[in-house]
Enzyme design. Structure first.
Site, short mmCIF file in Angstrom:
data_model
loop_
_atom_site.label_atom_id
_atom_site.label_comp_id
_atom_site.label_asym_id
_atom_site.label_seq_id
_atom_site.Cartn_x
_atom_site.Cartn_y
_atom_site.Cartn_z
N VAL A 215 0.77 -1.15 0.09
CA VAL A 215 -0.03 0.02 0.00
C VAL A 215 0.88 1.03 -0.13
O VAL A 215 1.74 1.58 1.17
CB VAL A 215 -1.01 -0.05 1.35
CG1 VAL A 215 -1.77 1.30 1.25
CG2 VAL A 215 -1.83 -1.18 1.17
N GLU A 216 0.95 2.01 -1.20
CA GLU A 216 1.87 3.00 -1.07
C GLU A 216 1.25 4.33 -0.79
O GLU A 216 -0.03 4.35 -0.72
CB GLU A 216 2.28 3.38 -2.82
CG GLU A 216 3.12 2.25 -3.26
CD GLU A 216 3.31 2.51 -4.75
OE1 GLU A 216 4.23 1.83 -5.39
OE2 GLU A 216 2.71 3.54 -5.31
N VAL B 193 1.94 9.03 -1.07
CA VAL B 193 2.69 9.70 -1.70
C VAL B 193 3.96 10.15 -1.19
O VAL B 193 5.23 10.06 -1.68
CB VAL B 193 2.10 11.00 -1.99
CG1 VAL B 193 1.75 11.95 -0.84
CG2 VAL B 193 2.62 11.97 -3.19
N ALA B 194 4.28 9.98 0.23
CA ALA B 194 5.49 10.15 0.77
C ALA B 194 5.90 8.70 1.29
O ALA B 194 5.91 7.86 1.90
CB ALA B 194 5.21 10.53 2.58
N TYR B 195 6.93 8.24 0.13
CA TYR B 195 7.19 6.83 -0.28
C TYR B 195 7.55 6.16 1.25
O TYR B 195 7.03 4.94 1.37
CB TYR B 195 8.27 6.65 -1.03
CG TYR B 195 7.80 6.75 -2.66
CD1 TYR B 195 6.50 6.25 -3.12
CD2 TYR B 195 8.79 7.53 -3.58
CE1 TYR B 195 6.19 6.18 -4.38
CE2 TYR B 195 8.18 7.24 -4.99
CZ TYR B 195 7.39 6.63 -5.12
OH TYR B 195 6.83 6.68 -6.72
N CYS C 152 4.77 -2.47 3.13
CA CYS C 152 5.09 -3.60 2.00
C CYS C 152 3.84 -4.71 2.38
O CYS C 152 3.30 -4.97 3.46
CB CYS C 152 6.56 -4.14 2.65
SG CYS C 152 7.86 -3.20 2.20
N GLU D 266 4.79 -8.11 2.67
CA GLU D 266 4.88 -8.85 3.93
C GLU D 266 4.67 -8.06 5.23
O GLU D 266 3.94 -8.88 5.91
CB GLU D 266 6.51 -8.90 4.03
CG GLU D 266 7.02 -9.81 2.46
CD GLU D 266 7.51 -8.89 1.53
OE1 GLU D 266 8.03 -9.15 0.75
OE2 GLU D 266 7.00 -7.53 1.57
N CYS E 206 12.45 -6.57 1.28
CA CYS E 206 13.38 -5.44 1.87
C CYS E 206 13.90 -5.77 2.89
O CYS E 206 13.54 -6.85 3.70
CB CYS E 206 12.82 -4.17 1.63
SG CYS E 206 11.51 -3.76 2.83
N CYS F 151 11.48 -5.95 5.92
CA CYS F 151 10.69 -6.86 5.98
C CYS F 151 11.47 -8.18 6.34
O CYS F 151 10.80 -9.20 6.91
CB CYS F 151 9.94 -7.20 4.60
SG CYS F 151 8.58 -5.83 4.43
#
EC number: 3.5.4.5
Length: 131
Positions: free
Chosen positions: A40-41, A43-45, A50, A52, A84, A87
């Site tokens: 779930v993204e 806008v503030a990356y 993630c 997982e 990542c 995760c």
């Protein structure tokens, strides 16, 4: 439900308006229950979630056993996508080092490693014994 099918299905629910990179994850707990998560993204990356982590959160929210016995992660990438670093640590918190993590792409290529292989030298609670 198979972990593979669960991860493929939940991947379609990913919220990825910025990267368009959908990831699905499925974990099985020691009771045999399957928990799903998708990325779930935001806008503030760095504030996104993630797949997982979402699956682990679903497992915790469901109550009961919190021991992961198997993981499956899938994304549309040229090669299987690995979790990542964050995760990997999260998976290690809820798994034994021998737990199998299958990483796959949509073409069916799979890479299988253990949690211990993904995160050798894991930081664990034992490191805080003197605290």
């Amino acid at each position: 439900m198979s972990l593979k099918q669960g991860a493929l299905d939940v991947r379609e629910n990913a919220h990825v308006p910025y990267s368009n990179f959908k990831v699905g994850a499925a974990i099985r707990d020691a009771e045999g229950r399957v928990h799903l998560g998708c990325n779930v993204e935001n806008v503030a990356y760095p504030e996104g979630t993630c797949a997982e982590a979402g699956a682990i959160a679903a497992m915790c929210a469901a109550g009961g056993n919190r021991q992961i016995t198997e993981v499956y992660v899938v994304a549309d990438s040229p090669t299987p996508v690995t979790p990542c670093g964050g995760c990997r640590q999260k998976l290690a918190e809820f798994s034994d080092a021998e737990v199998k993590v299958t990483m796959a792409n949509l073409e069916g290529t799979e890479l299988v490693l253990t949690v211990g292989e993904l995160l050798p030298g894991v930081f664990s609670q034992s490191h805080m014994d003197r605290a």
